[in-house]
Structure formats: C-alpha cells, structure tokens
Write a protein that holds these residues in place. Structure first.
Motif, PDB file in Angstrom:
ATOM      1  N   GLU A 228       0.844  -1.210   0.000  1.00  0.00           N
ATOM      2  CA  GLU A 228       0.000   0.000   0.000  1.00  0.00           C
ATOM      3  C   GLU A 228       0.874   1.254   0.000  1.00  0.00           C
ATOM      4  OE1 GLU A 228      -2.697  -0.766  -0.897  1.00  0.00           O
ATOM      5  OE2 GLU A 228      -3.885  -2.077   0.400  1.00  0.00           O
TER       6      GLU A 228
ATOM      7  N   GLU B  98     -11.062  -2.561  -0.724  1.00  0.00           N
ATOM      8  CA  GLU B  98     -10.350  -3.218  -1.835  1.00  0.00           C
ATOM      9  C   GLU B  98     -11.247  -3.344  -3.072  1.00  0.00           C
ATOM     10  OE1 GLU B  98      -7.244  -3.530  -1.811  1.00  0.00           O
ATOM     11  OE2 GLU B  98      -6.649  -3.688   0.289  1.00  0.00           O
TER      12      GLU B  98
ATOM     13  N   HIS C 131      -4.972  -8.439  -2.017  1.00  0.00           N
ATOM     14  CA  HIS C 131      -5.444  -7.931  -0.720  1.00  0.00           C
ATOM     15  C   HIS C 131      -6.864  -8.396  -0.451  1.00  0.00           C
ATOM     16  CE1 HIS C 131      -2.506  -4.313  -1.337  1.00  0.00           C
ATOM     17  NE2 HIS C 131      -1.917  -5.496  -1.375  1.00  0.00           N
TER      18      HIS C 131
HETATM   19 FE    FE Z   1      -5.116  -2.696  -1.150  1.00  0.00          FE
END
Ligand code: FE
Ligand code: Y39
Ligand code: FE
Ligand code: FE
Length: 230
Positions: free
Chosen positions: A60, A115, A147
C-alpha cells in the motif's frame, strides 16, 4: 455519456481535468495511506498473520508513492483535506472496530469494501488514464486482488463465527460507499469514468467476494441491496 473506450478524447492538461484530478488523485493517495495503516493495525490484531499483513501494508505504501508520481506528472496538487474528509466515516468505523478488537469488521471495511472499491476504480480508470498513470495503475490493481483475497480467505476460514458480524458491518458500511461515490461522480466523469460502470464493477467484485466467503446467493442479494438508494 457512455464509458469512454480510449483516452484519445481526453485532454489531461486542461484546467478542468487537472481540477478534477486534484480530488480523485488525493482520494487515491489518502486511500493508499489509510490502507497502509489499516494493514499495520490488522497485523497487531491477527498476530499469526502479521508477516503477511505487514507485506500488504508495504505494498500500500508503494501504491501511494506511485499515485503521488501520477499527480506530479500532470503537475497537479492533490487536495488531501478533501480526501481525508472523503474517507472519514469509513476511517472512524475502522478505528472503532479495531479498538474493540472486532477483526471481522476491520476486514470487511478494509479487505472487502475498500479493496473492491479500489479494484472497481482502477479497472475503470485504466482505459482512460494517461500513459504514465495507466502503467502505474495496472501494476497496482494486481496487488489489490491479492489484498481482497487475503480478506476472503481469512473470513472463509472463520465463516461460522464471523457471519453475524459481517452482516452487521455490511449494513453499517456499505451505504457509505454509495455516499462516497455520489461525492465523486462529477469528478470521475471528467476523468472519463462513469458512475454506473463503477457501481457495476464494485457490485461484481463485492458479490463474488461474499460468495467466496460462504454466503448464499439469497444472502448476497439482501446484503448488496443495502444503501443502494443512498
Ligand atoms: Fe489494497
Ligand atoms: O487497498 C487499497 O489500496 C485501497 C486504498 C485504495 C483506495 C482507493 C479508493 C479509490 C476510490 C476512487 C474513487 C474514484 C471514482
Ligand atoms: Fe456520462
Ligand atoms: Fe493499494
């Protein structure tokens, strides 16, 4: 106006484009920053998965740097105050859940809702992005699927004990996504991204995630319908 198929018709250097980009780019930068913090928090809450969660947090941080470069490339200053405001309700809900040790709610907010929002936004952005941003975003979206997959796997493995909390957390947080989309509809449109496409892509990702976790089609329909009118 229909979703544009190619970026040929977009003037990336017009004042109108850059003004809209200052908010969308900020949302993405702030979102990546908060995602980084959320995965670090989750690593504390799920110690037996902390190594993997720290690795997601690191990704991230890389995403954030990539999108900062996209803004610089267009000579746009991201409006980070707007972006913090944009995420504030989801952010507060994540913080409150984390403080109470509600891992399931934290995972629903970050690994499913945020996400899926990211995957939808990046998929819709890629065909209409400038060349520089397209390459960055193509690399990022691959990570976002991993993710989402982390959240799906954990929640699937804990489905029986997580189910009731997932339904509550869905009811509290899904309507926020529609409020957020409404706030950026105009700016997204300037970038060539249509709200209907974003909603459609989000619903497909989110519905598939709920299915993978173990919800029935009927349950998914009921959960997805919440807040759609917001
Ligand atoms: Fe992510
Ligand atoms: O997990 C992640 O990397 C997610 C934080 C990033 C959030 C991206 C949010 C995108 C919303 C953009 C809306 C544009 C219409
Ligand atoms: Fe349109
Ligand atoms: Fe990311």
């Amino acid at each position: 106006m229909p979703q544009l198929e190619a970026s040929a018709a977009i003037d990336f250097y017009s004042e109108v484009y850059k003004d809209a980009y200052s908010r969308i780019n900020a949302i993405v930068i702030e979102g990546e920053q908060e995602a980084n913090e959320n995965y670090i928090r989750l690593a504390e809450l799920i110690p037996d998965q902390s190594e993997q969660l720290f690795s997601l947090a690191k990704m991230e941080n890389r995403h954030k740097k990539g999108f900062e470069a996209c803004g610089r490339n267009l000579k746009v200053t991201p409006d980070l105050d707007f972006a913090r405001q944009f995420f504030s309700k989801l952010h507060e809900n994540f913080q409150a859940a984390a403080a109470q040790g509600n891992i399931v709610t934290c995972l629903l907010i970050q690994s499913l809702i945020i996400e899926c929002f990211a995957i939808a936004a990046y998929n819709i952005y890629i065909p209409v992005a400038d060349d520089f941003a397209r390459k960055i975003t193509e690399g990022v979206v691959k990570d976002e699927y991993s993710h989402l997959n982390f959240g799906e796997e954990w929640l699937k493995a804990n489905f029986e004990t997580a189910k009731a909390e997932l339904e509550t957390a869905n009811r509290q947080n899904l309507p926020l996504v529609w409020q957020m989309l409404n706030q950026v509809e105009k700016d997204a449109h300037v970038l060539g991204m249509e709200k209907e496409s974003l909603v459609e892509d989000f619903m497909i990702q989110y519905g598939e995630a709920l299915e993978n976790i173990g919800f029935t089609t009927r349950e998914i329909m009921r959960m997805s319908a919440l807040g759609l009118s917001a």
